[in-house]
Motif scaffolding. Structure first.
Motif, PDB file in Angstrom:
ATOM      1  N   ILE A 408       0.857  -1.104   0.044  1.00  0.00           N
ATOM      2  CA  ILE A 408       0.048   0.109  -0.054  1.00  0.00           C
ATOM      3  C   ILE A 408       0.891   1.093  -0.109  1.00  0.00           C
ATOM      4  CG2 ILE A 408      -1.619   1.461   1.474  1.00  0.00           C
ATOM      5  CD1 ILE A 408      -2.654  -1.448   2.126  1.00  0.00           C
ATOM      6  N   GLU A 409       2.019   1.421   0.684  1.00  0.00           N
ATOM      7  CA  GLU A 409       2.884   2.200   0.711  1.00  0.00           C
ATOM      8  C   GLU A 409       3.594   2.459  -0.490  1.00  0.00           C
ATOM      9  OE1 GLU A 409       5.316   1.486   4.170  1.00  0.00           O
ATOM     10  OE2 GLU A 409       3.691   2.157   5.783  1.00  0.00           O
ATOM     11  N   SER A 410       4.090   1.517  -1.078  1.00  0.00           N
ATOM     12  CA  SER A 410       4.704   1.464  -2.369  1.00  0.00           C
ATOM     13  C   SER A 410       3.875   1.490  -3.710  1.00  0.00           C
ATOM     14  CB  SER A 410       5.936   0.391  -2.513  1.00  0.00           C
ATOM     15  OG  SER A 410       5.091  -0.657  -2.429  1.00  0.00           O
ATOM     16  N   LYS A 411       2.701   1.388  -3.484  1.00  0.00           N
ATOM     17  CA  LYS A 411       1.867   0.880  -4.573  1.00  0.00           C
ATOM     18  C   LYS A 411       2.422  -0.090  -5.478  1.00  0.00           C
ATOM     19  CE  LYS A 411      -0.278   5.583  -4.527  1.00  0.00           C
ATOM     20  NZ  LYS A 411       0.008   5.772  -3.228  1.00  0.00           N
ATOM     21  N   ASN A 412       3.132  -1.231  -4.999  1.00  0.00           N
ATOM     22  CA  ASN A 412       3.727  -2.253  -5.696  1.00  0.00           C
ATOM     23  C   ASN A 412       3.212  -3.484  -4.833  1.00  0.00           C
ATOM     24  OD1 ASN A 412       4.927  -4.290  -6.981  1.00  0.00           O
ATOM     25  ND2 ASN A 412       6.994  -3.162  -6.904  1.00  0.00           N
ATOM     26  N   PHE A 413       2.158  -4.037  -5.505  1.00  0.00           N
ATOM     27  CA  PHE A 413       1.636  -5.203  -5.024  1.00  0.00           C
ATOM     28  C   PHE A 413       2.225  -6.653  -5.578  1.00  0.00           C
ATOM     29  CE2 PHE A 413      -1.246  -1.806  -4.060  1.00  0.00           C
ATOM     30  CZ  PHE A 413      -1.974  -2.336  -2.792  1.00  0.00           C
ATOM     31  N   GLU A 414       3.505  -6.696  -6.163  1.00  0.00           N
ATOM     32  CA  GLU A 414       3.939  -8.051  -6.416  1.00  0.00           C
ATOM     33  C   GLU A 414       4.242  -8.904  -5.641  1.00  0.00           C
ATOM     34  OE1 GLU A 414       7.603  -9.489  -9.518  1.00  0.00           O
ATOM     35  OE2 GLU A 414       7.399  -7.324  -8.965  1.00  0.00           O
ATOM     36  N   ASN A 415       4.820  -8.389  -4.506  1.00  0.00           N
ATOM     37  CA  ASN A 415       5.150  -9.325  -3.551  1.00  0.00           C
ATOM     38  C   ASN A 415       4.046 -10.159  -2.722  1.00  0.00           C
ATOM     39  OD1 ASN A 415       7.745  -9.336  -4.134  1.00  0.00           O
ATOM     40  ND2 ASN A 415       8.258  -7.545  -2.755  1.00  0.00           N
ATOM     41  N   VAL A 416       2.903  -8.976  -2.433  1.00  0.00           N
ATOM     42  CA  VAL A 416       1.763  -9.591  -1.713  1.00  0.00           C
ATOM     43  C   VAL A 416       0.925 -10.551  -2.698  1.00  0.00           C
ATOM     44  CG1 VAL A 416       0.214  -7.570  -2.227  1.00  0.00           C
ATOM     45  CG2 VAL A 416       0.000  -9.061  -0.004  1.00  0.00           C
ATOM     46  N   ASP A 417       0.857 -10.072  -4.041  1.00  0.00           N
ATOM     47  CA  ASP A 417       0.186 -11.080  -4.795  1.00  0.00           C
ATOM     48  C   ASP A 417       0.755 -12.468  -5.090  1.00  0.00           C
ATOM     49  OD1 ASP A 417      -1.776  -9.237  -5.269  1.00  0.00           O
ATOM     50  OD2 ASP A 417      -0.884  -8.323  -7.194  1.00  0.00           O
ATOM     51  N   LYS A 418       2.283 -12.453  -5.104  1.00  0.00           N
ATOM     52  CA  LYS A 418       2.888 -13.649  -5.089  1.00  0.00           C
ATOM     53  C   LYS A 418       2.352 -14.628  -3.853  1.00  0.00           C
ATOM     54  CE  LYS A 418       6.871 -12.495  -7.936  1.00  0.00           C
ATOM     55  NZ  LYS A 418       8.583 -12.483  -7.985  1.00  0.00           N
ATOM     56  N   LEU A 419       2.607 -13.821  -2.877  1.00  0.00           N
ATOM     57  CA  LEU A 419       2.190 -14.823  -1.479  1.00  0.00           C
ATOM     58  C   LEU A 419       0.765 -15.248  -1.533  1.00  0.00           C
ATOM     59  CD1 LEU A 419       2.856 -15.848   1.208  1.00  0.00           C
ATOM     60  CD2 LEU A 419       2.341 -13.460   2.372  1.00  0.00           C
ATOM     61  N   ARG A 420      -0.286 -14.375  -1.923  1.00  0.00           N
ATOM     62  CA  ARG A 420      -1.470 -14.707  -1.939  1.00  0.00           C
ATOM     63  C   ARG A 420      -1.627 -15.901  -2.904  1.00  0.00           C
ATOM     64  NH1 ARG A 420      -6.725 -11.836  -1.865  1.00  0.00           N
ATOM     65  NH2 ARG A 420      -5.601 -10.036  -1.629  1.00  0.00           N
ATOM     66  N   SER A 421      -0.936 -15.892  -4.170  1.00  0.00           N
ATOM     67  CA  SER A 421      -1.120 -17.126  -4.992  1.00  0.00           C
ATOM     68  C   SER A 421      -0.558 -18.361  -4.465  1.00  0.00           C
ATOM     69  CB  SER A 421      -0.260 -16.567  -6.447  1.00  0.00           C
ATOM     70  OG  SER A 421      -0.368 -17.954  -7.148  1.00  0.00           O
ATOM     71  N   LYS A 422       0.498 -18.295  -3.569  1.00  0.00           N
ATOM     72  CA  LYS A 422       0.947 -19.521  -3.064  1.00  0.00           C
ATOM     73  C   LYS A 422       0.047 -19.921  -2.029  1.00  0.00           C
ATOM     74  CE  LYS A 422       5.995 -18.384  -3.325  1.00  0.00           C
ATOM     75  NZ  LYS A 422       6.339 -19.599  -4.350  1.00  0.00           N
ATOM     76  N   LEU A 423      -0.557 -19.046  -1.322  1.00  0.00           N
ATOM     77  CA  LEU A 423      -1.425 -19.372  -0.242  1.00  0.00           C
ATOM     78  C   LEU A 423      -2.813 -20.174  -0.789  1.00  0.00           C
ATOM     79  CD1 LEU A 423      -1.222 -16.242   2.074  1.00  0.00           C
ATOM     80  CD2 LEU A 423      -0.327 -18.678   2.639  1.00  0.00           C
ATOM     81  N   THR A 424      -3.308 -19.459  -1.679  1.00  0.00           N
ATOM     82  CA  THR A 424      -4.516 -20.116  -2.727  1.00  0.00           C
ATOM     83  C   THR A 424      -4.030 -21.450  -3.175  1.00  0.00           C
ATOM     84  OG1 THR A 424      -5.135 -17.804  -3.350  1.00  0.00           O
ATOM     85  CG2 THR A 424      -6.127 -19.720  -4.633  1.00  0.00           C
ATOM     86  N   ASN A 425      -2.806 -21.558  -3.779  1.00  0.00           N
ATOM     87  CA  ASN A 425      -2.616 -22.864  -4.278  1.00  0.00           C
ATOM     88  C   ASN A 425      -2.504 -24.033  -3.095  1.00  0.00           C
ATOM     89  OD1 ASN A 425      -1.714 -24.470  -6.590  1.00  0.00           O
ATOM     90  ND2 ASN A 425       0.417 -24.303  -5.647  1.00  0.00           N
ATOM     91  N   ALA A 426      -2.034 -23.479  -1.785  1.00  0.00           N
ATOM     92  CA  ALA A 426      -1.964 -24.499  -0.723  1.00  0.00           C
ATOM     93  C   ALA A 426      -3.329 -24.902  -0.291  1.00  0.00           C
ATOM     94  CB  ALA A 426      -0.944 -24.030   0.153  1.00  0.00           C
ATOM     95  N   GLY A 427      -4.499 -24.191  -0.735  1.00  0.00           N
ATOM     96  CA  GLY A 427      -5.629 -24.520   0.059  1.00  0.00           C
ATOM     97  C   GLY A 427      -6.112 -23.721   1.054  1.00  0.00           C
ATOM     98  N   LEU A 428      -5.441 -22.427   1.194  1.00  0.00           N
ATOM     99  CA  LEU A 428      -5.940 -21.433   2.218  1.00  0.00           C
ATOM    100  C   LEU A 428      -6.809 -20.349   1.582  1.00  0.00           C
ATOM    101  CD1 LEU A 428      -2.635 -21.406   3.943  1.00  0.00           C
ATOM    102  CD2 LEU A 428      -4.458 -22.247   4.952  1.00  0.00           C
TER     103      LEU A 428
END
Length: 460
Positions: A408-428
């Motif tokens: 939110i501070e940097s307006k760059n969501f790349e890292n948080v989107d990568k983590l979200r994708s990994k979590l979704t793929n893990a069934g979370l």
């Protein structure tokens, strides 16, 4: 009574198992040399014999079965480790034995009735060797006692190879004290800094092969029912056991049925340290692979076929077991083991066939049968289910919030989107609130994938 059929390596065919005495069924499995952690391949024959033990108990009754698995606690590898580390040999072997017992228990294996240590049977080994010398099958040379292979006409019967083929295909030790390159050591001298026992041939220690023959004879008798191990033991270990045992006791058969499991591969390749695919059982347990998941992967392939361990198989096993545990969670129905389950397993330990039948029970909603059949294989038991409890993902929730704040501070969501994708793929499922985030397990949840994420972000 149900007829058990086993593929007998000695006859190279499947035979109906007929014990010498239905009230005293005896089996012996070659155990580990206790100098280090058991590697993944070591677990395969333990699981094979555990299933056999469970089947024999079901057919003949627990009181009628004697299952022996030894510990080799005399070996040059143990001696070398002691010399290198400065630790007493007994400390090393005691520690390693406990590691082994803990790791095999984590895979759902029952403990054998007896687990003898080689060091407790030195007098029996000496007596055994004296008998072979007296009968003319062994000789003394330069402080060594050796078995004369040429004196035993059936040598090679188990492995199905001629002596010439065995010499060509094996690393046969050439030594001045040998009359023939194929002769093997029954007793050898010990230097002062190595373990040794007094014997008619001087202070020394036994060779590897004599250990199992002496222990099996003392505990199970001159002839017993089943002997087993990995197929890498057919020659020379098991071949030599047969030779020395049948020569020392000519009226005996030693073991009547021989079971050998095929080797284990990792990602389609032979497991080796040089390839970087060598794992101990403890390595996998510490990486987050549940013992029940490891056991399921092993049971999914018949013991006589090469087995490939890989991550997709482990994840599939985890998903199946999680589904089955969900189905049986609230089931209190007590169902005896279905006859068809015992029949399938009685056909040369067809564990894969039983797993297919359990899938059928699941699809039909026959939950009582599902649980009974699974428990018979050593899975879905209460003590094996701890891994399936709710997983603590609070560190991932904290990480997500940190990365989201940075985004939110940097307006760059790349890292948080990568983590979200990994979590979704893990069934979370990622549920974001005003001041926090909650990760909720869904039907696709994979503990193994969560462990991978934790490792990736250095949170494990």
């Amino acid at each position: 009574m149900i007829k058990i059929k086993l593929h007998n390596t000695l006859t190279r065919k499947k035979q109906i198992f007929v014990p010498l005495d239905e009230n005293n069924v005896r089996l012996y499995l070659c155990g580990p040399t206790v100098y280090d952690r058991a590697h993944l391949g070591n677990a395969r024959n333990v699981i094979m014999f555990d299933v056999l033990y469970r089947l024999l108990i079901q057919v003949y009754g627990k009181k009628s079965i004697t299952y022996v698995r030894n510990f080799t606690d005399i070996d040059d590898k143990i001696n070398n480790k002691s010399l290198e580390s400065g630790r007493p040999i007994t400390d090393i072997t005691s520690e390693t034995i406990q590691w082994y017992l803990d790791d095999m228990a984590a895979l759902g294996n029952l403990e054998p009735n007896l687990m003898p240590k080689a060091t407790d049977y030195i007098p029996q080994m000496i007596n055994f060797i004296e008998r072979l010398i007296t009968e003319g099958f062994a000789y003394v040379e330069e402080g060594h006692v050796l078995f004369s292979v040429s004196k035993y006409k059936n040598y090679g019967k188990l492995s199905g190879r001629s002596v010439e083929d065995m010499i060509a295909g094996a690393r046969v030790e050439i030594a001045s004290y040998k009359r023939d390159p194929m002769d093997f050591v029954l007793w050898k001298p010990s230097e002062k800094n190595l373990p040794g026992w007094e014997s008619p041939w001087g202070r020394g220690r036994p060779g590897w092969h004599i250990e199992c023959s002496a222990m099996a004879h003392d505990i199970l008798g001159a002839t017993f029912d089943i002997h087993g191990g990995g197929n890498d033991l057919q020659f020379p270990h098991h071949e030599n056991e047969i030779a020395q045992s049948c020569c020392a006791y000519p009226e005996s058969e030693f073991a009547r049925y021989w079971l050998h499991n095929e080797m284990l591969q990792v990602d389609g390749k032979k497991m080796s340290k040089s390839l970087g695919n060598f794992f101990t059982v403890r390595d996998l347990l510490d990486k987050g692979f549940a013992g029940e998941v490891i056991r399921f992967v092993f049971l999914s392939t018949h013991y006589s076929k090469p087995m490939d361990w890989n991550l997709p198989k482990a994840m599939e096993a985890e998903n199946i077991l999680r589904k089955w545990r969900g189905l049986t969670k609230d089931n209190t129905e007590i169902v005896s083991i279905p006859d068809e389950v015992v029949q399938i397993l009685s056909d040369d330990l067809n564990t894969a066939g039983v797993i297919s039948l359990i899938h059928s029970y699941a699809s039909k909603g026959e939950i009582g049968k599902l649980k009974a059949a699974a428990n018979f294989l050593g899975i879905l038991t209460e003590e094996m289910g701890e891994w399936c409890a709710e997983v603590d993902v609070s560190s991932l929730e904290d990480l997500f919030m940190t990365l989201r704040k940075q985004a939110i501070e940097s307006k760059n969501f790349e890292n948080v989107d990568k983590l979200r994708s990994k979590l979704t793929n893990a069934g979370l499922d990622v549920q974001i609130g005003k001041s926090n985030v909650t990760l909720v397990q869904n039907a696709r949840f994979s503990q193994l994938k969560v462990t991978e994420i934790l490792d990736f972000y250095g949170l494990s």
